[in-house]
Enzyme design. Structure first.
Site, PDB file in Angstrom:
ATOM      1  N   LYS A  72       0.847  -1.191   0.000  1.00 19.00           N
ATOM      2  CA  LYS A  72       0.000   0.000   0.000  1.00 19.00           C
ATOM      3  C   LYS A  72       0.887   1.247   0.000  1.00 19.00           C
ATOM      4  O   LYS A  72       1.914   1.280   0.681  1.00 19.00           O
ATOM      5  CB  LYS A  72      -0.905  -0.041   1.229  1.00 19.00           C
ATOM      6  CG  LYS A  72      -1.948   1.062   1.322  1.00 19.00           C
ATOM      7  CD  LYS A  72      -2.843   0.835   2.539  1.00 19.00           C
ATOM      8  CE  LYS A  72      -3.875   1.929   2.698  1.00 19.00           C
ATOM      9  NZ  LYS A  72      -4.773   1.692   3.856  1.00 19.00           N
ATOM     10  N   SER A 148      -9.223   3.055   2.873  1.00 19.65           N
ATOM     11  CA  SER A 148      -8.182   3.585   2.004  1.00 19.65           C
ATOM     12  C   SER A 148      -7.387   2.493   1.274  1.00 19.65           C
ATOM     13  O   SER A 148      -6.549   2.804   0.425  1.00 19.65           O
ATOM     14  CB  SER A 148      -7.210   4.440   2.828  1.00 19.65           C
ATOM     15  OG  SER A 148      -6.584   3.670   3.838  1.00 19.65           O
ATOM     16  N   SER A 172     -10.309   1.187   7.165  1.00 14.21           N
ATOM     17  CA  SER A 172      -9.660   1.166   5.852  1.00 14.21           C
ATOM     18  C   SER A 172      -9.239  -0.202   5.351  1.00 14.21           C
ATOM     19  O   SER A 172      -8.809  -0.329   4.205  1.00 14.21           O
ATOM     20  CB  SER A 172      -8.437   2.086   5.862  1.00 14.21           C
ATOM     21  OG  SER A 172      -8.844   3.436   5.870  1.00 14.21           O
TER      22      SER A 172
END
Length: 480
Positions: A72, A148, A172
């Site tokens: 990520k 996210s 997230s």
């Protein structure tokens, strides 16, 4: 390796093929690259697929030898690789050290092949940014993949990689897992180290882990990452045995609290509520005791605790801006994040105390209400994946307050467990009439991921999801 086989196998199966000499790590990376090249122009999930993906470091043994993995674009750092956090403010930033997370992944054979898209600074449940554009959901390209961890989740759901790096400060991991039909565990506070440079992310709200497709991959990933490191502020009791061993252990009879009412302002869609009820009935048929569990906190405290934590984080960007040699204005921050930054500069120091007091109230109230329950069962989200842009930080027309309240309204069942520190997992146990996945959340006692693994395993067997794949998938001949 045949891309159809690659895209439908989980990380455990792929690792076993590498360990048995039936396929090489480089072949898996090549299959991942082929899937990326076929699908990413449609999904916009992956910012960068490494040129050296077929040869990057990774152990030949371990839990997931040779398994392709995406990092990520925020959180755990990979030395020398770009980490731009979806923001113009951090354009060109390259950390100089590996996080313990990255070291542990590589030690267990993981092959990091690229980095996945995030909303700017990971502050949104919608993965879209000015600098990188919109990440689309492989189930419906007009809907969000969530955030996210939206880029990693879209890539896993589409079969590009079998699991991906994720982090969760207010939902997230679980938001995109629910949107994309994945398994998304947010572990207990203190289970996985954020060191050496991010041990106390978001004042203890945030934890790092993965999104994946199977419960056994979730268990293997916990074995890979779990354990404290020097400097960690939160250290909890170690597990009694490996988490993969828990997969073969009996579950026992549990007391399960089920949420059948909303925990915030948004009503729960009828199909989502039906999925929660059906899950409760399934658990009851297994011998568990099911009782209704009401929200045990003031939703405004979650707004203050969770979004307040994000607000403080945005307000403290001055040091980062100085490091990057940039100023904070509309050329470096998106509209909502800039408003959060500007309003944060005006907050009195006492506001931090109010945030921490709200966190304390939530922990105390939920702790007392849930003390006699082994597991809590809730919706992951009030509905299925939303259309793009609903609460995006790219929007000029949203005030900071409107954004924070709207974000919490959509994700009302999630942030509470970031505050309490309890482990919680979204499982893709149903599918809506619109064809989109429905996530159901299980939350356990602090430090008791073992019970969640056993219950999740039982539900995976009783309510299997592996036959469901999105239209945009590497194994779909139409996409190749």
């Amino acid at each position: 390796m045949n891309i159809n086989e690659y895209a439908t196998l989980d990380a455990t199966a792929l690792g076993e093929l590498v360990a048995g000499g039936e396929v090489s790590a480089a072949e898996l990376a090549s299959a991942a690259r082929a899937a990326y090249e076929a699908l990413n122009p449609t999904l916009n999930a992956i910012l960068e697929f490494y040129d050296d993906a077929e040869s990057v470091p990774g152990s030949a043994s371990g839990i997931f030898p040779g398994v392709p993995f995406l990092r990520k674009d925020i959180g755990a750092s990979e030395a020398g690789r770009l980490q731009e956090m979806g923001s113009r403010l951090f354009e060109g930033y390259r950390p100089t050290e590996d996080s313990y997370y990255i070291e542990r992944a590589r030690a267990q054979g993981i092959r990091i092949v690229g980095r996945s898209a995030v909303p700017e600074l990971a502050t949104s449940g919608f993965t879209e940014s000015i600098v990188n554009g919109i990440t689309c959901n492989p189930w419906n390209l007009k809907r969000t993949a969530g955030g996210s961890t939206g880029g990693g989740s879209a890539a896993v759901a589409a079969g590009i990689v079998p699991l991906a790096h994720a982090s969760d400060g207010g939902g997230s991991i679980r938001i995109p897992a629910a949107c994309c039909g994945l398994v998304g565990l947010n572990p207990s506070r203190g289970r996985i180290s954020g060191g050496p440079s991010d041990q106390d992310s978001l004042y203890g709200l945030s934890r790092e882990f993965v999104v994946c497709r199977s419960v056994r991959d979730m268990a293997g990933a916990l074995d890979m990452f779990a354990g404290p490191a020097p400097g960690d502020p939160f250290i909890i009791a170690p597990p009694e045995r490996s988490y993969r061993e828990e997969l073969s252990r009996p579950t026992g009879n549990l007391r399960v609290g089920i949420a059948l009412t909303k925990w915030g302002e948004s009503d729960v869609d009828a199909e989502v509520l039906h999925a929660v009820k059906r899950t409760g009935e399934t658990l009851q048929s297994m011998g568990h005791q099911i009782e209704e569990f009401e929200a045990a906190f003031d939703p405004q405290d979650i707004v203050l605790a969770v979004m307040g934590g994000f607000h403080l984080g945005i307000a403290s960007l001055n040091e980062a801006a100085a490091m990057m040699g940039r100023k904070i204005d509309n050329t470096t921050l998106e509209p909502v994040n800039l408003k959060l930054y500007q309003s944060g500069q005006l907050l009195p120091m006492s506001h931090a105390g109010e945030i921490f007091e709200a966190m304390r109230r939530v922990r105390a109230l939920v702790g007392m209400a849930a003390k006699d329950f082994d597991v809590l069962l809730t919706p992951s989200l009030p509905g299925t994946a939303r259309p793009h842009g609903e609460y995006s930080t790219t929007r000029e027309d949203l005030s900071a307050e409107e954004y924070m309240k709207g974000d919490i309204r959509l994700f009302q069942f999630l942030g509470v467990f970031n505050v309490t520190g309890q482990p919680s997992v979204s499982l893709p146990l149903a599918q809506g009439s619109d064809g989109l996945p429905i996530g159901v959340q299980l939350a356990g006692r602090l430090g008791d991921e073992a019970v969640l693994i056993r219950v999740a395993r039982d539900l995976e067997e009783a309510m299997p999801w592996h036959a469901r794949t999105p239209p945009v998938h590497a194994a779909n001949p139409a996409m190749s």
